[in-house]
Design a protein around this motif. Structure first.
Motif, PDB file in Angstrom:
ATOM      1  N   GLU A  46       0.831  -1.204   0.000  1.00  0.00           N
ATOM      2  CA  GLU A  46       0.000   0.000   0.000  1.00  0.00           C
ATOM      3  C   GLU A  46       0.864   1.252   0.000  1.00  0.00           C
ATOM      4  OE1 GLU A  46      -2.655  -0.324   3.306  1.00  0.00           O
ATOM      5  OE2 GLU A  46      -3.480  -2.203   2.504  1.00  0.00           O
ATOM      6  N   GLU A  47       1.941   1.215   0.801  1.00  0.00           N
ATOM      7  CA  GLU A  47       2.822   2.387   0.842  1.00  0.00           C
ATOM      8  C   GLU A  47       3.421   2.658  -0.531  1.00  0.00           C
ATOM      9  OE1 GLU A  47       4.119   1.562   5.462  1.00  0.00           O
ATOM     10  OE2 GLU A  47       5.636   1.452   3.875  1.00  0.00           O
ATOM     11  N   LEU A  48       3.887   1.578  -1.169  1.00  0.00           N
ATOM     12  CA  LEU A  48       4.497   1.731  -2.496  1.00  0.00           C
ATOM     13  C   LEU A  48       3.517   2.383  -3.453  1.00  0.00           C
ATOM     14  CD1 LEU A  48       6.393  -1.580  -3.241  1.00  0.00           C
ATOM     15  CD2 LEU A  48       7.350   0.687  -3.001  1.00  0.00           C
ATOM     16  N   THR A  49       2.283   1.846  -3.470  1.00  0.00           N
ATOM     17  CA  THR A  49       1.288   2.352  -4.405  1.00  0.00           C
ATOM     18  C   THR A  49       0.885   3.760  -4.029  1.00  0.00           C
ATOM     19  OG1 THR A  49       0.508   0.095  -4.358  1.00  0.00           O
ATOM     20  CG2 THR A  49      -0.808   1.664  -5.591  1.00  0.00           C
ATOM     21  N   GLY A  50       0.715   3.970  -2.721  1.00  0.00           N
ATOM     22  CA  GLY A  50       0.204   5.258  -2.270  1.00  0.00           C
ATOM     23  C   GLY A  50       1.168   6.405  -2.517  1.00  0.00           C
ATOM     24  N   ARG A  51       2.460   6.106  -2.523  1.00  0.00           N
ATOM     25  CA  ARG A  51       3.412   7.211  -2.615  1.00  0.00           C
ATOM     26  C   ARG A  51       3.814   7.551  -4.035  1.00  0.00           C
ATOM     27  NH1 ARG A  51       7.161   5.895   2.661  1.00  0.00           N
ATOM     28  NH2 ARG A  51       5.382   5.694   4.066  1.00  0.00           N
ATOM     29  N   VAL A  52       3.307   6.769  -4.980  1.00  0.00           N
ATOM     30  CA  VAL A  52       3.590   7.122  -6.375  1.00  0.00           C
ATOM     31  C   VAL A  52       2.393   7.896  -6.908  1.00  0.00           C
ATOM     32  CG1 VAL A  52       4.023   6.230  -8.676  1.00  0.00           C
ATOM     33  CG2 VAL A  52       5.040   5.125  -6.693  1.00  0.00           C
ATOM     34  N   PRO A  53       2.606   9.113  -7.402  1.00  0.00           N
ATOM     35  CA  PRO A  53       1.468   9.899  -7.897  1.00  0.00           C
ATOM     36  C   PRO A  53       0.748   9.167  -9.018  1.00  0.00           C
ATOM     37  CG  PRO A  53       3.470  11.223  -7.826  1.00  0.00           C
ATOM     38  CD  PRO A  53       3.869   9.826  -7.518  1.00  0.00           C
ATOM     39  N   ARG A  54      -0.550   9.434  -9.072  1.00  0.00           N
ATOM     40  CA  ARG A  54      -1.408   8.764 -10.051  1.00  0.00           C
ATOM     41  C   ARG A  54      -0.865   8.916 -11.477  1.00  0.00           C
ATOM     42  NH1 ARG A  54      -4.238   4.615  -9.492  1.00  0.00           N
ATOM     43  NH2 ARG A  54      -5.374   4.349 -11.407  1.00  0.00           N
ATOM     44  N   ARG A  55      -0.416  10.109 -11.802  1.00  0.00           N
ATOM     45  CA  ARG A  55      -0.004  10.335 -13.191  1.00  0.00           C
ATOM     46  C   ARG A  55       1.255   9.531 -13.518  1.00  0.00           C
ATOM     47  NH1 ARG A  55       1.434  14.646 -10.224  1.00  0.00           N
ATOM     48  NH2 ARG A  55       3.656  15.166 -10.240  1.00  0.00           N
ATOM     49  N   GLU A  56       2.099   9.341 -12.484  1.00  0.00           N
ATOM     50  CA  GLU A  56       3.286   8.519 -12.699  1.00  0.00           C
ATOM     51  C   GLU A  56       2.879   7.085 -12.998  1.00  0.00           C
ATOM     52  OE1 GLU A  56       6.795   9.158 -12.168  1.00  0.00           O
ATOM     53  OE2 GLU A  56       6.139  11.208 -12.556  1.00  0.00           O
ATOM     54  N   GLN A  57       1.872   6.622 -12.250  1.00  0.00           N
ATOM     55  CA  GLN A  57       1.437   5.238 -12.431  1.00  0.00           C
ATOM     56  C   GLN A  57       0.917   5.011 -13.832  1.00  0.00           C
ATOM     57  OE1 GLN A  57      -1.135   3.760  -9.407  1.00  0.00           O
ATOM     58  NE2 GLN A  57      -0.022   4.735  -7.751  1.00  0.00           N
ATOM     59  N   VAL A  58       0.226   6.034 -14.364  1.00  0.00           N
ATOM     60  CA  VAL A  58      -0.330   5.899 -15.707  1.00  0.00           C
ATOM     61  C   VAL A  58       0.792   5.730 -16.729  1.00  0.00           C
ATOM     62  CG1 VAL A  58      -1.670   7.073 -17.473  1.00  0.00           C
ATOM     63  CG2 VAL A  58      -2.384   7.184 -15.086  1.00  0.00           C
ATOM     64  N   LEU A  59       1.905   6.412 -16.467  1.00  0.00           N
ATOM     65  CA  LEU A  59       3.003   6.391 -17.432  1.00  0.00           C
ATOM     66  C   LEU A  59       3.812   5.104 -17.387  1.00  0.00           C
ATOM     67  CD1 LEU A  59       4.304  10.045 -17.158  1.00  0.00           C
ATOM     68  CD2 LEU A  59       3.057   9.006 -19.027  1.00  0.00           C
ATOM     69  N   VAL A  60       3.555   4.275 -16.354  1.00  0.00           N
ATOM     70  CA  VAL A  60       4.420   3.101 -16.153  1.00  0.00           C
ATOM     71  C   VAL A  60       4.535   2.207 -17.381  1.00  0.00           C
ATOM     72  CG1 VAL A  60       4.579   0.937 -14.889  1.00  0.00           C
ATOM     73  CG2 VAL A  60       4.302   3.061 -13.665  1.00  0.00           C
ATOM     74  N   PRO A  61       3.395   1.815 -17.994  1.00  0.00           N
ATOM     75  CA  PRO A  61       3.542   0.911 -19.146  1.00  0.00           C
ATOM     76  C   PRO A  61       4.369   1.530 -20.261  1.00  0.00           C
ATOM     77  CG  PRO A  61       1.247   1.121 -18.485  1.00  0.00           C
ATOM     78  CD  PRO A  61       2.009   2.124 -17.703  1.00  0.00           C
ATOM     79  N   LEU A  62       4.163   2.825 -20.474  1.00  0.00           N
ATOM     80  CA  LEU A  62       4.907   3.537 -21.517  1.00  0.00           C
ATOM     81  C   LEU A  62       6.398   3.466 -21.229  1.00  0.00           C
ATOM     82  CD1 LEU A  62       4.028   5.216 -23.957  1.00  0.00           C
ATOM     83  CD2 LEU A  62       4.472   7.239 -22.577  1.00  0.00           C
ATOM     84  N   ARG A  63       6.734   3.803 -19.973  1.00  0.00           N
ATOM     85  CA  ARG A  63       8.144   3.776 -19.588  1.00  0.00           C
ATOM     86  C   ARG A  63       8.725   2.392 -19.798  1.00  0.00           C
ATOM     87  NH1 ARG A  63       7.573   7.445 -14.877  1.00  0.00           N
ATOM     88  NH2 ARG A  63       7.759   9.491 -15.842  1.00  0.00           N
ATOM     89  N   ARG A  64       7.903   1.401 -19.471  1.00  0.00           N
ATOM     90  CA  ARG A  64       8.400   0.038 -19.576  1.00  0.00           C
ATOM     91  C   ARG A  64       8.744  -0.281 -21.020  1.00  0.00           C
ATOM     92  NH1 ARG A  64       4.700  -2.835 -16.330  1.00  0.00           N
ATOM     93  NH2 ARG A  64       5.950  -2.175 -14.573  1.00  0.00           N
ATOM     94  N   VAL A  65       7.865   0.137 -21.934  1.00  0.00           N
ATOM     95  CA  VAL A  65       8.133  -0.102 -23.353  1.00  0.00           C
ATOM     96  C   VAL A  65       9.409   0.600 -23.767  1.00  0.00           C
ATOM     97  CG1 VAL A  65       7.285   0.326 -25.664  1.00  0.00           C
ATOM     98  CG2 VAL A  65       5.720  -0.466 -23.920  1.00  0.00           C
ATOM     99  N   VAL A  66       9.532   1.872 -23.363  1.00  0.00           N
ATOM    100  CA  VAL A  66      10.722   2.633 -23.729  1.00  0.00           C
ATOM    101  C   VAL A  66      11.963   1.944 -23.177  1.00  0.00           C
ATOM    102  CG1 VAL A  66      11.929   4.815 -23.382  1.00  0.00           C
ATOM    103  CG2 VAL A  66       9.481   4.793 -23.873  1.00  0.00           C
ATOM    104  N   ALA A  67      11.874   1.531 -21.909  1.00  0.00           N
ATOM    105  CA  ALA A  67      13.030   0.877 -21.294  1.00  0.00           C
ATOM    106  C   ALA A  67      13.368  -0.407 -22.037  1.00  0.00           C
ATOM    107  CB  ALA A  67      12.743   0.586 -19.821  1.00  0.00           C
ATOM    108  N   GLY A  68      12.313  -1.137 -22.433  1.00  0.00           N
ATOM    109  CA  GLY A  68      12.540  -2.387 -23.163  1.00  0.00           C
ATOM    110  C   GLY A  68      13.265  -2.122 -24.461  1.00  0.00           C
ATOM    111  N   VAL A  69      12.822  -1.119 -25.181  1.00  0.00           N
ATOM    112  CA  VAL A  69      13.462  -0.776 -26.452  1.00  0.00           C
ATOM    113  C   VAL A  69      14.904  -0.367 -26.217  1.00  0.00           C
ATOM    114  CG1 VAL A  69      13.443   0.856 -28.357  1.00  0.00           C
ATOM    115  CG2 VAL A  69      11.307  -0.143 -27.556  1.00  0.00           C
ATOM    116  N   THR A  70      15.111   0.503 -25.217  1.00  0.00           N
ATOM    117  CA  THR A  70      16.462   0.963 -24.918  1.00  0.00           C
ATOM    118  C   THR A  70      17.374  -0.208 -24.606  1.00  0.00           C
ATOM    119  OG1 THR A  70      15.295   2.732 -23.820  1.00  0.00           O
ATOM    120  CG2 THR A  70      17.680   2.766 -23.654  1.00  0.00           C
ATOM    121  N   ARG A  71      16.838  -1.121 -23.758  1.00  0.00           N
ATOM    122  CA  ARG A  71      17.639  -2.280 -23.385  1.00  0.00           C
ATOM    123  C   ARG A  71      18.009  -3.088 -24.618  1.00  0.00           C
ATOM    124  NH1 ARG A  71      14.722  -3.398 -19.020  1.00  0.00           N
ATOM    125  NH2 ARG A  71      13.401  -4.820 -20.174  1.00  0.00           N
TER     126      ARG A  71
END
Lengths: 771, 325
Positions: A734-759
């Motif tokens: 709960e702490e982990l989820t609660g302390r990440v702003p909502r908008r950051e959470q929305v961006l997570v999948p996008l970041r993951r794709v970018v990170a995957g491509v970069t990797r």
């Protein structure tokens, strides 16, 4: 990874072995391509998503979505690349609706109609993706296999005449067993796995329940569905044109009717009065469920009022014996004046659309209705047979035009073409114009070709394209096009569906006391044509379809209601030219046959009527049941996730170790959702320390790592420590989820794709550099 | 005896062992200022019945470590200063004629001690080196046909001076494999060095150091530690780390199966000292950098590029998925 690949392969194999089960319910194997294609595609995409470490909630819609987009091509109903996605989806929607209708109407084994195949394909696609997620990603082979078992059981549960049970069962069991063996000791955690704690059991139980219920829920040969959600007395908007298309599409021609008739005539099911832009339908075209006006319905046990009064008619007598046809609409010559035979008590005549149907009879509650194999009836009809001059003099009142010239939109190109045709033929009267348009379609000047193997007539521009560009199609195309063009030019027209007269197998012979000609009507004789309303003379048949076998009857100016087909006409004209033989066929006397000669209708009523049991717009039970079946796996997965918490509580009592590990999984899943996932090389202790250092969780949580590791690596663990650890882990999540702003959470999948491509790029560059 | 009792007894044993080991560790730490990690590693080596190779400059407390260790467990300690002219018998001992009894008697060499400190082992000739290494491996010494058992526990702390290489015989790679760990003691922290300077000479800390355990307790601990559980994921992880050294792009010769065994022994002890009855992946990560590097031979180009074996292990650990359950 290699093991995952092997499991996916075995999963595909298991899906493949379910194919013979579906072969039972189809008359031939043309259905196989689409479902297997969809399953493979879904598996490949789900596999790729897994390799890219996309979580399940991304992989599921990705795989299902792309499979849906590929469906029109898999099924061969695509409308060309020009259509956008929406157009393709519209095609799918319409095909799906057709499928539900066919499902209700077609007894098994059924022809592999495109709608039915779509339903099976959807099933295969869904099961493939879900089974992949559960078996390969989460490592729970059993619940995944149970889902496949459901897929497999559904067709097996439908009784058909032939039964080779063990042939169907053995390959499936072998493949299933292999997969089960291969999945023993699977790694417990995969990237983005659905956490399925005790839900394997729940899932399995639900799937088995569905599988057991399926046989009673699905319609089958000669049996009523166990559960009818709709009332059987409600009128149904079952659309006969779908039926016609399906019958024509049947790969194997079968005899459906044996007809003894005083003269050759079309056997009409209904006149379709409204056009929705794609299909002609019964009733007004407002899209609502079609319910005929009760005032337009007349019991068939009395003389029938005409749909339209007709001044000049010919009496036609037809005896029909149903060989293989189940329908709520009764094929008969137009327009009937009297129906004889025991089943006429179940029939009702509608003067809206001019059809005789076996529904909407209050007395029919609880009875089986509809014609089917063995049904027999006699129809006396008065066929409109006006002369050209009579029709040319007809006036068209406004209300007739208002009722029968409506179109969902303007077709200016088609109107222009029609006007050109009229001008070229110097046609001024309505009858001339209709004849001109008919000969434009069937004659050489239009350049049309008859072919059954064309994509479905779907999409906004399909009709215009057919008339202006492709000019290849079958009866539905021609009838639809001509009727639309007539309406566009202000002529009251509609599409009628039914059967061609069929092949004459025996000629009337007064000497041998055979009073009537005998015809055999097959699935290939299913037909659609055009009717034009001439007030005072009724609906007159026109025939725009250039059938290659000359089995159609073509009205001409000198004979608007011919009784010989084009083949006979050509033969006769050839003969006439040779020795100018006798005149046209003598009028056939209509001998009265005693009613008792008709085959008696069975009294037991054991056989059910599939056609009556469902409808596209109606309240038929089965489409909904099938939809529920398709949705069941999704619902079950959702339920399983909801029930997870309860499962944890239970587990804690039985298995503190499992509960702690499950809590750890939940923690990591939560972390992954907000983009703070454990790096693969990090141990539990390290990742918790990192989160503490980063301020993601409260400090002083390191001790829980020891408990988790004790649970994971065979350490001593008592229930108190375990329950405390579970609570701490959940709080951390709960702490982990609660302390990440909502908008950051929305961006997570996008970041993951970018990170995957970069990797990936990095890895590639590293490879270049070093080797 | 039922299995429940076994588990209970075993848990109790491990608990007691952890107490003993932590007492020893605390005892040594009193004299080894700021060298907790080195103390821990030395203790692990002792309990894993391995030997320690210390590569460091003189004067950082190698002798102190050996003596403190020996004193804490109340056992014998000896010291051999290796020189080029040292003979094998100077290490192992000789048989001498005793005139009064008229018989030959075996006079044990310095290796017959529980803790043997071998200073600058690379200065001795290969013959002497190999005599020592054989004794380390076999835990026996055979002289004139008589086999003598070495003491238990037995641990060699050998030092190598990495700076002065002239006139030395560096240990061949194959021989280095005999040491469980290679460590560097390192210079003390400034505060610790200040403390050392201030207290040196004022009191003899080593003399004050009393034993907190005996050799019997140590040997009991050695046996008990074998009960520490290593679950399958840990085994797989440990082996994966060792195997990865064989395929690493910078490595010429990777870790042998003996290395895997050594690492397994070491992590068990580490877990026991922490009071755990099970090994966790963190144990493997913490010890791989001490147990593995000296067994690797790097490619010359990697060595020229400044890569060390420790870098290789760190690289492997950062790329190896750690088990969490």
């Amino acid at each position: 990874m290699r093991r995952d690949g092997l499991l996916t392969l075995l999963l595909a194999l298991v899906l493949l072995t379910t194919v013979p089960a579906y072969d039972r319910v189809f008359t031939d194997d043309a259905w196989r391509g689409a479902p297997l294609g969809a399953a493979l595609l879904a598996l490949v995409i789900a596999g790729l998503a897994r390799r890219l470490r996309l979580p399940t909630w991304v992989a599921l819609p990705l795989a299902l979505g792309s499979t849906v987009l590929a469906l029109p091509w898999l099924l061969g109903v695509h409308v060309g690349w020009r259509e956008d996605v929406v157009g393709q989806l519209e095609v799918l929607r319409a095909t799906f609706a057709d499928g539900l209708v066919s499902l209700a109407a077609e007894p098994s084994p059924a022809e592999p109609l495109v709608g039915l195949v779509l339903l099976v394909t959807i099933g295969y696609g869904c099961v493939a993706v879900l089974a992949h997620e559960i078996i390969v990603r989460s490592g729970h082979a059993a619940p995944g296999l149970v889902m496949i078992a459901v897929l497999w059981t559904v067709p097996l549960a439908i009784p058909t005449s032939a039964d080779d049970g063990w042939l169907v069962v053995v390959p499936f069991l072998a493949a299933t067993g292999t997969l089960l063996l291969a999945s023993v000791n699977l790694p417990r955690e995969g990237p983005g796995a659905i956490p399925l704690p005790a839900s394997g059991l729940a899932l399995g139980a639900a799937a088995i329940a569905v599988a057991v219920a399926a046989p009673w829920l699905l319609p089958a040969q000669g049996q009523d569905p166990w559960l009818a959600l709709g009332s059987s007395t409600q009128p149904r908007g079952y659309q006969p044109i779908v039926d016609i298309t399906n019958r024509l599409g049947s790969p194997e021609e079968r005899e459906v009717l044996r007809v003894r008739a005083s003269q050759r005539s079309y056997l009409r099911l209904a006149g379709l009065d409204s056009f929705d832009g794609g299909t002609w339908r019964l009733g007004p075209g407002d899209g609502a469920t079609y319910r005929p006006d009760p005032g337009a319905l007349f019991p068939a046990d009395q003389p029938l009022p005409p749909e339209e009064p007709a001044a000049s008619t010919q009496l036609v007598e037809v005896d029909v014996e149903v060989l293989e046809l189940e329908n709520i609409y009764v094929p008969l010559p137009y327009q009937p004046v009297e129906v004889l035979g025991p089943i006429r008590d179940q029939m009702v005549w509608s003067t809206e659309g001019g059809f005789l149907a076996t529904w909407d009879r209050a007395e029919a509650v609880g009875e089986t209705i509809g014609i089917r194999q063995g049904s027999a009836y006699r129809v006396l009809a008065e066929r409109p047979d006006p002369s050209f001059e009579e029709l040319a003099a007809v006036d068209f009142p406004e209300e007739v035009l208002a009722d029968h010239t409506q179109l969902p939109r303007d077709y200016p190109e088609l109107g222009a073409v029609a006007e050109e045709v009229y001008t070229a033929a110097e046609a001024d009267t309505v009858v001339e114009q209709a004849l001109a348009l008919q000969s434009w379609f069937v004659g050489p000047e239009g350049g049309f070709t008859y072919d059954l193997d064309v994509p479905a007539l779907r999409g906004d521009d399909a009709l215009t394209e057919f008339v202006l560009e492709d000019r290849v199609g079958y009866c539905e195309y021609f009838a639809t096009a001509m009727a639309v063009m007539l309406r566009e030019t202000g002529i009251p027209a509609r599409v009628a569906v039914g059967f061609l007269p069929g092949e004459r197998v025996e000629q009337a012979d007064p000497q041998a006391e055979i009073a009537l000609d005998e015809y055999l009507v097959t699935t290939g004789d299913a037909h659609a044509w055009v009717e034009v309303l001439f007030p005072g003379y009724g609906w007159i048949t026109f025939e725009p379809t250039p059938r290659s076998d000359d089995s159609h009857i073509l009205p001409r100016a000198d004979d608007l209601a011919p009784i010989e087909n084009e083949a006979e006409r050509a033969e006769r004209e050839g003969a006439d030219a040779l020795d100018d033989l006798e005149g046209p066929d003598a009028d056939t006397e209509v001998p009265e046959l005693p009613e008792q000669q008709l085959p008696e209708e069975g009294e037991d009523g054991a056989a059910a009527d599939q056609a009556a049991a469902g409808g596209e717009d109606g309240a038929g039970a089965n489409p909904w049941v099938v939809l529920a079946l398709l949705l069941a796996p999704v619902v079950v997965v959702l339920l399983a996730r909801v029930g997870q918490r309860a499962a944890v509580g239970r587990q804690l009592g039985d298995d503190p170790r499992g509960a702690v590990l499950m809590a750890q999984r939940r923690l990591y899943a939560a972390a992954r959702r907000v983009g703070l996932e454990r790096r693969a090389h990090e141990t539990t202790r390290e990742v918790i320390a990192r989160w503490e250092a980063e301020g993601r969780i409260d400090r002083g949580r390191g001790a829980v790592a020891g408990t988790v590791q004790a649970a994971a690596f065979d350490g001593e663990l008592d229930a108190d420590r375990a329950s405390a650890a579970v609570a701490t882990l959940d709080r951390m999540a709960e702490e982990l989820t609660g302390r990440v702003p909502r908008r950051e959470q929305v961006l997570v999948p996008l970041r993951r794709v970018v990170a995957g491509v970069t990797r990936g790029v990095e890895r590639l560059r590293e490879g270049w550099r070093l080797r | 005896m039922t299995s429940t009792e076994q588990v209970g007894t075993q848990a109790l044993d491990l608990h007691r062992v952890a107490g003993t080991l932590q007492a020893i560790e605390g005892n040594i730490q009193r004299v080894m200022r700021g060298k907790d990690r080195v103390v821990r590693l030395a203790l692990i080596t002792l309990l894993a019945e391995g030997h320690l190779l210390v590569e460091d400059v003189p004067g950082v407390g190698k002798t102190l470590l050996a003596k403190a260790l020996a004193r804490s467990i109340d056992c014998s300690v000896s010291r051999v200063q290796f020189t080029p002219d040292l003979l094998p018998s100077d290490v192992t001992g000789v048989t001498v004629y005793a005139p009064d009894t008229g018989a030959f008697a075996f006079r044990p060499g310095p290796i017959f001690a529980n803790v043997v400190l071998g200073d600058e082992i690379n200065r001795a000739g290969p013959k002497t080196q190999s005599a020592l290494l054989e004794a380390m491996e076999e835990r026996t010494v055979t002289i004139d046909g008589t086999t003598h058992q070495l003491a238990r526990p037995f641990m060699v702390i050998a030092t190598q001076n990495p700076i002065e290489l002239e006139g030395t015989y560096p240990l061949p790679e194959a021989q280095r494999d005999r040491f469980l760990m290679r460590i560097a003691i390192g210079y003390p922290h400034a505060d610790d060095e200040l403390e050392i300077v201030r207290t040196h000479g004022a009191t003899d800390r080593l003399a004050e150091l009393g034993p907190v355990a005996d050799t019997g307790a140590v040997m009991e601990a050695v046996h008990t530690i074998r009960e520490v559980r290593v679950s399958e994921p840990i085994e797989r992880y440990l082996i994966a780390v060792c195997r990865a050294t064989r395929n690493h792009r910078d490595v010429e010769l990777g870790a042998s199966p003996r290395a895997s065994l050594a690492l397994l022994r070491a992590v068990r002890v580490a877990a026991a000292i922490d009071g755990r009855d099970h090994v966790v992946p963190d144990d493997v990560k913490a010890l791989a950098g001490h147990v593995l590097p000296h067994r690797l031979i790097l490619r010359p180009d990697a060595e020229l590029a400044g890569t060390t074996a420790l870098d290789v292990i760190a690289d492997i650990l950062s790329g190896m998925p750690a088990p969490t359950e």
